[in-house]
Design an enzyme around this catalytic site. Structure first.
Site, PDB file in Angstrom:
ATOM      1  N   SER A 158      -8.021   2.776   4.764  1.00  0.00           N
ATOM      2  CA  SER A 158      -7.070   2.161   5.686  1.00  0.00           C
ATOM      3  C   SER A 158      -7.361   2.615   7.105  1.00  0.00           C
ATOM      4  O   SER A 158      -7.918   3.693   7.327  1.00  0.00           O
ATOM      5  CB  SER A 158      -5.629   2.519   5.309  1.00  0.00           C
ATOM      6  OG  SER A 158      -5.427   3.921   5.412  1.00  0.00           O
ATOM      7  N   HIS A 172      -5.477  -3.478  12.281  1.00  0.00           N
ATOM      8  CA  HIS A 172      -5.118  -2.705  11.092  1.00  0.00           C
ATOM      9  C   HIS A 172      -5.824  -3.303   9.891  1.00  0.00           C
ATOM     10  O   HIS A 172      -5.979  -4.520   9.784  1.00  0.00           O
ATOM     11  CB  HIS A 172      -3.600  -2.770  10.879  1.00  0.00           C
ATOM     12  CG  HIS A 172      -3.183  -2.542   9.455  1.00  0.00           C
ATOM     13  ND1 HIS A 172      -2.886  -3.586   8.597  1.00  0.00           N
ATOM     14  CD2 HIS A 172      -3.036  -1.407   8.720  1.00  0.00           C
ATOM     15  CE1 HIS A 172      -2.570  -3.099   7.408  1.00  0.00           C
ATOM     16  NE2 HIS A 172      -2.649  -1.784   7.456  1.00  0.00           N
ATOM     17  N   ASN A 174      -6.314  -2.397   5.412  1.00  0.00           N
ATOM     18  CA  ASN A 174      -5.991  -1.546   4.269  1.00  0.00           C
ATOM     19  C   ASN A 174      -6.516  -2.250   3.024  1.00  0.00           C
ATOM     20  O   ASN A 174      -6.010  -3.311   2.649  1.00  0.00           O
ATOM     21  CB  ASN A 174      -4.477  -1.347   4.184  1.00  0.00           C
ATOM     22  CG  ASN A 174      -4.061  -0.533   2.974  1.00  0.00           C
ATOM     23  OD1 ASN A 174      -4.885  -0.132   2.157  1.00  0.00           O
ATOM     24  ND2 ASN A 174      -2.767  -0.304   2.843  1.00  0.00           N
ATOM     25  N   TYR A 175      -7.537  -1.681   2.396  1.00  0.00           N
ATOM     26  CA  TYR A 175      -8.114  -2.253   1.178  1.00  0.00           C
ATOM     27  C   TYR A 175      -8.049  -1.219   0.068  1.00  0.00           C
ATOM     28  O   TYR A 175      -8.442  -0.067   0.262  1.00  0.00           O
ATOM     29  CB  TYR A 175      -9.564  -2.695   1.426  1.00  0.00           C
ATOM     30  CG  TYR A 175      -9.672  -3.686   2.544  1.00  0.00           C
ATOM     31  CD1 TYR A 175      -8.994  -4.904   2.471  1.00  0.00           C
ATOM     32  CD2 TYR A 175     -10.403  -3.402   3.694  1.00  0.00           C
ATOM     33  CE1 TYR A 175      -9.059  -5.804   3.505  1.00  0.00           C
ATOM     34  CE2 TYR A 175     -10.472  -4.308   4.723  1.00  0.00           C
ATOM     35  CZ  TYR A 175      -9.804  -5.519   4.635  1.00  0.00           C
ATOM     36  OH  TYR A 175      -9.857  -6.411   5.668  1.00  0.00           O
ATOM     37  N   ARG A 176      -7.556  -1.624  -1.096  1.00  0.00           N
ATOM     38  CA  ARG A 176      -7.292  -0.646  -2.147  1.00  0.00           C
ATOM     39  C   ARG A 176      -7.704  -1.188  -3.523  1.00  0.00           C
ATOM     40  O   ARG A 176      -7.868  -2.395  -3.716  1.00  0.00           O
ATOM     41  CB  ARG A 176      -5.817  -0.266  -2.147  1.00  0.00           C
ATOM     42  CG  ARG A 176      -4.857  -1.450  -2.222  1.00  0.00           C
ATOM     43  CD  ARG A 176      -3.421  -1.033  -1.941  1.00  0.00           C
ATOM     44  NE  ARG A 176      -2.483  -2.145  -2.039  1.00  0.00           N
ATOM     45  CZ  ARG A 176      -2.173  -2.932  -1.029  1.00  0.00           C
ATOM     46  NH1 ARG A 176      -2.724  -2.724   0.162  1.00  0.00           N
ATOM     47  NH2 ARG A 176      -1.307  -3.922  -1.179  1.00  0.00           N
TER      48      ARG A 176
END
Length: 262
Positions: A158, A172, A174-176
């Site tokens: 992130s 911004h 955010n990769y999960r």
């Protein structure tokens, strides 16, 4: 605006490249005694959370591929930011989770271009709580526990990047990744995350470039992904960091996806 242009879509482009990398065998050596994984490790900001030996031993598993990907993404983004703003340097901190795993935080602040930029990686694992397992089952997931336990692994990268110039938008991403191992050893896994722009002053050129980069990354795999992820972003209750209602969707915003498997 140049800083935002360089960084636009970098995180999603790296995620999109994962499928291509999976289909290509890794080169074992480069003739100088260093294997393919060793070369990938060189760009990392710190040793990986799981350890290099463990990643080597299971480098074919999706879990390891994702950890390598997020470590590479962190290293690439940090180096791109440092190249743009050489007046400051990244502080790298490691943290550990008692129940299993940990993370790496990289922060640059008080530079000439960036007020503050953080790029963080986390890799945690353990056993899913019964409450969390029930929530997943309520969404239609069939999960077979062993002795009431479901091993899980969750990881992601992130970043929030705040330029000093108010005419350059904040970015911004955010990769999960989330993985469950069932009683018979079967593994289920999903991706989630997204990216967006938060402009103080609207600049259509920045937004067009940002979305064009994201669309090109998605279109490499399926032309239906970009409009789908953009729609999910607009309808997401999370809203990320953008005040979507304050400006047209075409002049900011981003993409969002969840429980997505390929």
């Amino acid at each position: 605006a140049g800083a935002a242009a360089v960084l636009a879509g970098l995180g999603l482009a790296r995620r999109a490249e994962m499928a291509r990398q999976q289909s290509q065998p890794r080169e074992e050596t480069d003739g100088g005694g260093k294997d393919g994984l060793g070369r990938r490790f060189e760009i990392f900001m710190a040793p990986p959370v799981s350890g290099m030996r463990e990643l080597r031993s299971r480098h074919g598993e999706m879990r390891s591929r994702m950890e390598l990907l997020i470590m590479e993404t962190q290293g690439q983004v940090c180096r791109a930011l440092a190249q743009l703003d050489s007046s400051a340097s990244f502080t790298v901190d490691r943290w550990e989770r008692k129940e299993g795993g940990g993370g790496i935080s990289c922060v640059l602040q008080d530079g000439e271009i960036f007020e503050k930029a953080g790029v963080n990686v986390s890799v945690v694992f353990g056993h899913l709580s019964e409450e969390a397992a029930q929530q997943m089952r309520s969404r239609g997931k069939t999960l077979k526990a062993k002795d009431g336990k479901l091993p899980f692994c969750a990881m992601g990268v992130s970043s929030v990047i705040h330029p000093k110039n108010p005419h350059v938008p904040t970015i911004h991403f955010n990769y999960r990744y989330f993985e469950i191992e069932e009683a018979d050893g079967t593994k289920q896994w999903w991706f989630g995350g997204g990216t967006d722009l938060t402009p103080t002053y609207l600049d259509e050129e920045d937004a067009v470039h940002f979305h064009k980069t994201l669309k090109e990354a998605c279109d490499q795999h399926n032309p239906e992904l970009y409009p789908k992820f953009k729609k999910w972003y607009v309808s997401s209750p999370a809203l990320f960091f953008s005040l979507r209602g304050c400006y047209k969707a075409s002049l900011g915003g981003g993409l969002y996806f969840k429980l997505f498997s390929v």
